[in-house]
Each structure stands twice: as C-alpha cells, then as structure tokens.
Design an enzyme around this catalytic site. Structure first.
Site, mmCIF file in Angstrom:
data_model
loop_
_atom_site.group_PDB
_atom_site.id
_atom_site.type_symbol
_atom_site.label_atom_id
_atom_site.label_comp_id
_atom_site.label_asym_id
_atom_site.label_seq_id
_atom_site.Cartn_x
_atom_site.Cartn_y
_atom_site.Cartn_z
ATOM 1 N N ASP A 158 -0.092 4.226 -0.157
ATOM 2 C CA ASP A 158 -1.240 4.697 0.637
ATOM 3 C C ASP A 158 -2.305 3.605 0.721
ATOM 4 O O ASP A 158 -3.487 3.888 0.804
ATOM 5 C CB ASP A 158 -1.802 5.983 -0.003
ATOM 6 C CG ASP A 158 -2.856 6.654 0.853
ATOM 7 O OD1 ASP A 158 -2.845 6.444 2.082
ATOM 8 O OD2 ASP A 158 -3.700 7.384 0.297
ATOM 9 N N GLU A 161 -6.557 14.761 1.055
ATOM 10 C CA GLU A 161 -6.945 13.445 0.554
ATOM 11 C C GLU A 161 -8.128 12.886 1.303
ATOM 12 O O GLU A 161 -9.045 12.300 0.717
ATOM 13 C CB GLU A 161 -5.758 12.466 0.634
ATOM 14 C CG GLU A 161 -5.935 11.206 -0.228
ATOM 15 C CD GLU A 161 -6.700 10.076 0.444
ATOM 16 O OE1 GLU A 161 -7.143 9.164 -0.268
ATOM 17 O OE2 GLU A 161 -6.869 10.101 1.684
ATOM 18 N N GLU A 162 -8.157 13.073 2.619
ATOM 19 C CA GLU A 162 -9.246 12.505 3.425
ATOM 20 C C GLU A 162 -10.546 13.286 3.254
ATOM 21 O O GLU A 162 -11.571 12.934 3.830
ATOM 22 C CB GLU A 162 -8.843 12.480 4.912
ATOM 23 C CG GLU A 162 -7.580 11.680 5.221
ATOM 24 C CD GLU A 162 -7.712 10.177 4.973
ATOM 25 O OE1 GLU A 162 -8.765 9.728 4.474
ATOM 26 O OE2 GLU A 162 -6.744 9.455 5.270
ATOM 27 N N ASP A 170 -1.470 5.995 7.789
ATOM 28 C CA ASP A 170 -2.249 6.662 6.737
ATOM 29 C C ASP A 170 -2.151 8.161 6.890
ATOM 30 O O ASP A 170 -2.952 8.760 7.565
ATOM 31 C CB ASP A 170 -3.709 6.185 6.812
ATOM 32 C CG ASP A 170 -4.587 6.808 5.733
ATOM 33 O OD1 ASP A 170 -4.050 7.291 4.725
ATOM 34 O OD2 ASP A 170 -5.818 6.812 5.919
ATOM 35 N N ASP A 193 -2.527 14.980 5.305
ATOM 36 C CA ASP A 193 -3.683 15.174 6.188
ATOM 37 C C ASP A 193 -4.104 13.820 6.741
ATOM 38 O O ASP A 193 -3.668 12.763 6.248
ATOM 39 C CB ASP A 193 -4.852 15.832 5.441
ATOM 40 C CG ASP A 193 -5.364 14.971 4.291
ATOM 41 O OD1 ASP A 193 -4.527 14.355 3.587
ATOM 42 O OD2 ASP A 193 -6.589 14.902 4.092
#
Ligand code: ZN
Ligand code: ZN
Ligand code: ZN
Ligand code: ZN
Lengths: 480, 480
Positions: free
Chosen positions: B200, B167-168, B133, B100
């Site tokens: 990351d 993750e975001e 990212d 994501d």
C-alpha cells in the site's frame, strides 16, 4: 437661536408616530449585499422618496448603473436626491444618509426577528436591523420635516438630501454621481451647499453626545507565497521542500508587534507624536478602560491608560492581520502543505498618511524580509484597495452650530471625537464640494450597528431628532 | 526457490482478465469518507469476499460497529478476514490491504471518469480511482490465487488476509479487531502468522522497485489564541486591543525555519545525526533532485544534495504549518479582527520520537514563547492526535525473501526506503503480532494515489503480481 419651543413640543408629542414610521422602514429588508434582497433595496428607496415627497421635498431618483454581485449583473439601487428651500438669504445644508442595511438572520443570534422593530419598554430600546444604521437617523430628518410641515413653520435653512442604497456594499456609483454633479459647479445639485451633515456614526460611549471630526483611512494588502504546483502531503514532502506557509507566517510575524507597534519601518514615523496639549483632548473625553473592555467583552485593552487607548484608535495608524487564503481553515486536522497561501492585512491610516505614501514602504519592507528568508518559493504583494483618512476643522461654524445644538438639547457639551473606521463618502464630499463636513451621530456606542440585536435607544431617537432640528436653527443663526 | 515457470507464464497469458477484474473493482465507488457512498463500500467488501471465496479462500466479514460521519450514525464497513492453508510445516503470511478509496469527481480535474478504468495503450497506464491505492495491489493477490487454483498448484505458504474498508478514513475499528484477535493468542485469527506483507505504498521513483522498512509517526497540534468575546471591526478597535491573530502568528513563526529546522528546543535533538555509513544508504538510492522537483512541480527542494533531501523525508522529523481556523480565509478583503484563532501544525516523527515524548516539549516551548509576548489574550494548546513512527529490521528473512523475489522478477536489487508518511496499521501489526512487517509496493512514485488521474502502470500490475507470488515462494524457501 435655539429651535422654537413648539418644535420640540411637537417631537415629544408625536413619538408613537415616529416609532411606527421607523417600524415601517425596518420592515423592508433592504440588504444591499445580498442579490436576493435587491428588490427590497429598491422598495426602500421608493418608500423613502414617497416620505420625502409627502413632506414637501422635491426629489429625484438617480440611476447609478449596474454592477456584478454573486455572479449576476444587478441594477444598482438609485441615489435619492431631495431639495427643499431655495432662499438665497439662507444657508444650505446637505444631509447624507443610507437606506440600505447589513444582512441579518434570526439564526445569527438575534433575540427577536431582525426585520420587525421591537420596542422594549423595559430598556427603552428600539431593536431591529437598521434601527441605528442608518434608518433611525434618516427618519430623524423626516421627523424634523414633519414637525415643520404640521406646525406651518418655515425651515431655517435650505436643505439638500443625498440618500444612497449601497453604503454597506462599498457605495458603488455614488462617488461618480457626486463628482459629476460638482463638476457642474453652481448649476449642479450640490451647487449652493454651504456645509454637510452626516448622521451615520455613534457616540464614543452610552452617555455623552459627540461630534466627530476625523476618520481613519485604510490600505489593504494581500501577500502571496507560492511554491509547489499543487497541495502536497506533509508526510511525503515535509522537510524536503520549501513550504509556503512557513515563509508567509515568517513575513506576517514581522508586520506588527503584540503591543500594536507597526514594524514596517517608516509607517508609524509618518505620524507626529501627540504633544501634551493634544493628549489632553483625549484625557478629557468621557471614556474609560471599562468602556472598551465592555465593548469587546474581555479585559484586553492594549494599555491601562485611557488616553493611550483612545489615541491608538483615533490618531494612530493600526495594522491588523485578518487571515490567510489558501491554507487549511476547517475544523479538525488535515496534513496538507498548501501550495499557495495569501496573507491578508490592512493598515488604518491617519493624516498625513495616504495609501500612496504607505504602499511603497510596505512593498519594500516585505520584499527585503522575504529575501532574507532565502527560500525558493515565490512572493507576490498586492494592494487590494485603499482610502485616505479624513479630518475636519472642528472650529468651523458647522461644528460650533452642532455644539450649541447639543448643549441646547442635551444640556451638555459634546465630546469631540475621531473614529477609527472609515465612511469614504465623507472624504468625497469634503474634497469635491470644498465645504466643511460634520459627523453628528444619533446613536450610542453600544448600538451594535453591524451586529446582532442592533438597537437605537428611544431617547436617542427622540432627543436626536430634536438635535438635528436644533442644529438647523443654530446653523441659520451663526455668523459664518 | 523462485516461483515455478508456469506461474509466471500464467500471469503473462491472463493479463486481459486481470485488467477486467480491476475494471470491475474500480467501477464500485467505495469512497469511505463520503456517507453517500457508504453502501458502495459495503458492496465492494462483498465483491471482494466473493472473489476470495471463488478462489478457495475461507472468509468471514467482521462487524466493526458504528461511527458518526457528516452528522449521521453509520455502520462501519466490515473487515474481510480470509484464510487458506493450514499446513503446520509451512510459514504463514498475513496480507493486509484496503478496499476503500479516496473521493474523486471528474470535475476535480480528471481527464477521464474516475470510476471507469481506462486502459491507455499509448502510455501503458491503467487509469482510475483505486487503481494503485489499493485495489490494484489487492487484486495482485487475487491474481496469484487464481493462477494457483487454475494450475492446480499448491500455495507455498499458508495465507491470511485482512482487508479493511476504512483505511482512507482513519481505519476506524481495525485496531480494536487486531488487538482483540491477538489477545486470543494462538487461537486468534492471527495466531499462527509468521510475517506480514502490506502492499500500500509506492516506489521512490518511476524506475526502481523498493522495499520499505520505515514510516514516520505524527503528532498534530492546535494552538488557540482567544481575546474579545466576538469578532471586532479593525477600524473601531485596531490599536486599542490585543489582537489574537497578531499573537498566534508570532507563535507560529517560532516553530519552524524556512530551511525546515524545527525551532522547538529538543525536538530535532532527539534524533541522532546520520553518520557516514547511514548517509551512504541514501546516496545509493535511485533518486535525484529532478525527481522531487518533478513530483512537486517546482524547483523548491530544500537542498541541492539528494541525500539531504531524502534524509529530510525519511529519517528526520518535519514540522508543517497547515493553516488557521477562525481567521478570514475567503477571497477578497474583509477588515475583521477575529476573536479566536487556532493555528494547526503537525510534526512528523522518527524513532526514537513518540507523540508522548514530543508533546511536553511543544507545550512548554509555546507556553514560554507566549508568556514573552506579554499579551492579555488567552492561550490553549491541544494535541489532536498522533501515532508513533515505525521501523522494521530490514535484515529479517521477510525482507530477504522480498529482495530475492524482486531480483527474480525485476532483475535488479530493490532500493531500501523509508516513507515520510504513516500507515498506522503497520505499527499495530508489528506491535500486536510481534512479527516482522514488510511494505512491498506495487506502484510507482508518480501514481497519484490521492490525486486526480490516479493510475497504475500495466507493467507494475503484471510484474507486481509476479512479485507477490514469487515472494511467497521465497518466504517458503528461506531459512527463518
Ligand atoms: Zn451606516
Ligand atoms: Zn453600516
Ligand atoms: Zn492506501
Ligand atoms: Zn490512500
């Protein structure tokens, strides 16, 4: 010279009609601060002009030009100027009021539709936006005119009316009108005015009528601290760079103490301490700590001494921190280091303070406190706007007439109060016309002028109408 | 054991295809924080799964359940778990990444369309949301797999993949998955994992590769001061009542000093002072005051000493004031006394600090400072969320392998860094699996991961792919 009995009898016997007229006025959502409602403000102005004309008042609409709101250029609502009577043997009273209102939506928390006047028979309240601010008081004057016309009574004074439709949005254009008319001297619209009466504030409580002879001024500041070129992530940069919020909060913390003391050197000092005699004025006012705590809904009065609390509001400056622009303000958690943040605060002023005398003290102090921080961030201070405080001679015949009228109608002596807020046009009238200005409120302290469920008690509407009429007779009778 | 030469040759001769695949990935706007894009996140997950399958990786999608976002219940994007190789004689490396991305609109200030990968031949940049990212690094692994498949080379290690799509947006659901799998012991998906590699994060600068062995933790607080039952007008109530903003700003001003010192007693003290040897670690890092000042766009570094600035970010706690909820935050001037205001601040934590050990110090201090104010307003403190800091043994063979790989590919020794921010899953892997976790960044410090014009340098994509592949060979070769 009280008003003739048939005047007050007429008022008492025509209440239903007066309430219907108030309902008609409330039904026009004349919200000056919302471009969507601008046509309603014009409609309200025309409605008011029609009412005045039908009651024998000669009127004109004065175009106040255009302005920008919500990104669009809009025509300003007109000032409605009216005149009735030109007898050189009579005094001439100028009446001011505003026909625009604050925004209101039922969803804001109103119990009823804000633009539909509801008569609550149980509480005696007339509920609706503008009921007390300021349509009720304006209609009080219409009621007085109607009574005189219907009864074939001559008004005891010459009257001039100045009604505006932008009061809730900064009275744009009005100051220019007043100044240009007064520049015409005796030939101007305000040329023969002997005194001014404004009914646009409130009793100190719910019980005792009052006359108001002072208003605080204001000066509003924006203090900006800027650092990085853009917002930063606190993980990546926390404890590596100077953070603007850290510095701004330090500055804001040095402006006012929890007890209300203004920490900017010299600001509180400009105002003399109240002596025993002055303090007594506040002790005698019909007010209690319970009144203020009911008004704010919490036991947070700064003092347990009523006179101290009243003086804090009426005769002392105050400093309030309003907020911060540019920082995170939403719900939840965001780990931002804002790049540039602006603290907003304002100082309410009392004589002899003015925005011009207070501003340099504020700038100098903030600059010196910022220098002490030893930060690499940048500081900018702006004075956003301001207005001087106003105080009137409450021993003037204009106040004496209002006092006698109050005693005649309410059978009691009014309290003499000062307001903590501002009605800027008051000062403009006082300075431009050079005559005494009286604030003669119709509504009570709990009317909720800018809030939900705004109301005017029916008794205040009825007795207030009698008060306005009786005041004219007392003005006529008094030896100036 | 460096990677076989034909591996690196394959990478060099297939760059165009790798970039095309990255363009395909960037073209799917898999923004997890926007309900409107949820279907794109699913699409991205399936695309990734398809790629893995075509490269010989056995995969499964794991349903992580539902959650509420923007007021709607939404299906969480699945975790994509993959496995290739089951040779008991080989080590098993677990790779983590997220598919994501952060939101992006051209109107945010992008020079190009954010979801169209632009290859800037002049600067050698691959520009687009997710380029660095974290799609670029994920695709680095795909490139490694493709090279081995095409060349008929056996992978030197067994590999496990764990890719998530939230993750975001707080990695919702992932911790539960990791914990339930590890609870199965040897039979769980992570049962035979010997080490973890996460790509990351970023180089400290634009020049020198690094290995990252520490992350700060976080604890986020909300301090609410409440007074009146509703917002008040500062004219009517200024200097009559206790104002919540006055008290809150006093509290916030006592948390952190301009130089970054945390004023809450005991918080800074929990962390040992760096001795000469530790300080030398920071002195040797390839970094300068100019680097940080370029990164933030202003000369606001807390110190002129590079090691001090780096230690502030990497091995010291930091306290940032984020903003105030409930106060006036718009442009312009509003004379409100807000009824209830909530200050937001967070503390970045380093070992041995944890949210649990820091929280009581914060509560006790704020309560005692609030008591000193002698206000009638009410205080409430909340700990909104937190996470522990993480630090790994950088002398472990996992780090040694990465160091050798970096030396082989970049011909230089990597910097050993700690990050100021958090990647919570790192700690979950370390604690749940009980194995060493390595952060092995692909991109540079100026990639602008969450910002406009996010980019990954083509050279970092290409050499970074070689680095990931070479790392696997070094892991295989090293004596554990
Ligand atoms: Zn008003
Ligand atoms: Zn108003
Ligand atoms: Zn990421
Ligand atoms: Zn990210």
């Amino acid at each position: 010279m009280p008003a003739p009995p048939k005047f007050t009898e007429f008022i008492d016997s025509h209440v239903d009609g007066f309430i219907q007229r108030l309902a008609d006025a409330v039904a026009i959502p004349s919200v000056s601060g919302d471009a969507q409602h601008r046509q309603d403000v014009f409609k309200m102005g025309s409605w008011l002009q029609g009412q005045l004309n039908s009651l024998g008042v000669e009127t004109k609409q004065v175009d106040l030009g255009k302005h920008i709101m919500d990104g669009q250029e809009l025509q300003l609502p007109p000032a409605i100027l009216g005149r009735i009577g030109d007898d050189p043997k009579k005094k001439t009273v100028l009446v001011y009021g505003h026909y625009d209102v604050q925004p209101a939506e039922k969803s804001d928390g109103w119990d009823t539709e804000p633009f539909k006047l509801v008569v609550d028979e149980k509480t005696g309240r007339l509920i609706g936006r503008g009921s007390t601010d300021d349509k009720g008081p304006i209609l009080g004057w219409l009621n007085v005119l109607e009574a005189h016309k219907a009864l074939g009574l001559e008004l005891p004074v010459n009257m001039r009316f100045c009604f505006e439709g932008m009061e809730e949005s900064g009275s744009e254009g009005l100051d220019d009108l007043i100044k240009s008319e007064t520049a015409k001297g005796k030939n101007g619209f305000f040329g023969d005015v002997d005194c001014v009466c404004i009914s646009d504030n409130y009793w100190l409580n719910t019980r005792t009528p009052c006359l108001t002879y002072g208003l605080r001024g204001l000066v509003y500041f924006k203090v900006t601290v800027s650092g990085p070129a853009r917002d930063l992530h606190s993980g990546a940069f926390g404890r590596s760079v100077h953070e603007p919020m850290t510095d701004l909060v330090q500055i804001m913390s040095k402006l006012v103490a929890t007890d209300g003391t203004i920490l900017i050197p010299g600001v509180d000092d400009m105002v003399s301490t109240a002596d025993a005699e002055e303090k007594k004025l506040y002790v005698t006012l019909d007010y209690s700590i319970q009144d203020i705590e009911e008004a704010v809904g919490a036991p947070i009065a700064l003092s347990d001494d009523k006179a101290t609390v009243l003086m804090g509001r009426m005769r002392e400056p105050s400093l309030s921190l309003h907020g911060i622009e540019g920082a995170f303000y939403g719900p939840g958690a965001k780990t931002v280091i804002p790049a540039s943040v602006s603290g907003k605060f304002s100082i309410r002023l009392v004589p002899p303070q003015t925005p011009d005398t207070v501003e340099p003290l504020v700038f100098k102090y903030i600059e010196s406190e910022f220098a002490k921080l030893n930060t690499k961030n940048k500081l900018k201070i702006e004075n956003l706007h301001g207005g001087k405080p106003w105080i009137a001679d409450h021993k003037h015949w204009n106040y004496e007439a209002a006092k006698r009228a109050t005693e005649a109608v309410y059978k009691r002596t009014p309290d003499l109060t000062r307001e903590g807020g501002s009605i800027p046009v008051t000062l403009t009238f006082a300075e431009s016309l050079g005559v005494n200005v009286l604030l003669l409120p119709m509504g009570r302290g709990d009317d909720g002028a800018h809030s939900t469920n705004e109301k005017l008690d029916k008794s205040n509407f009825v007795e207030g109408t009698k008060l306005l009429g009786t005041y004219l007779y007392e003005v006529a009778a008094i030896t100036a």
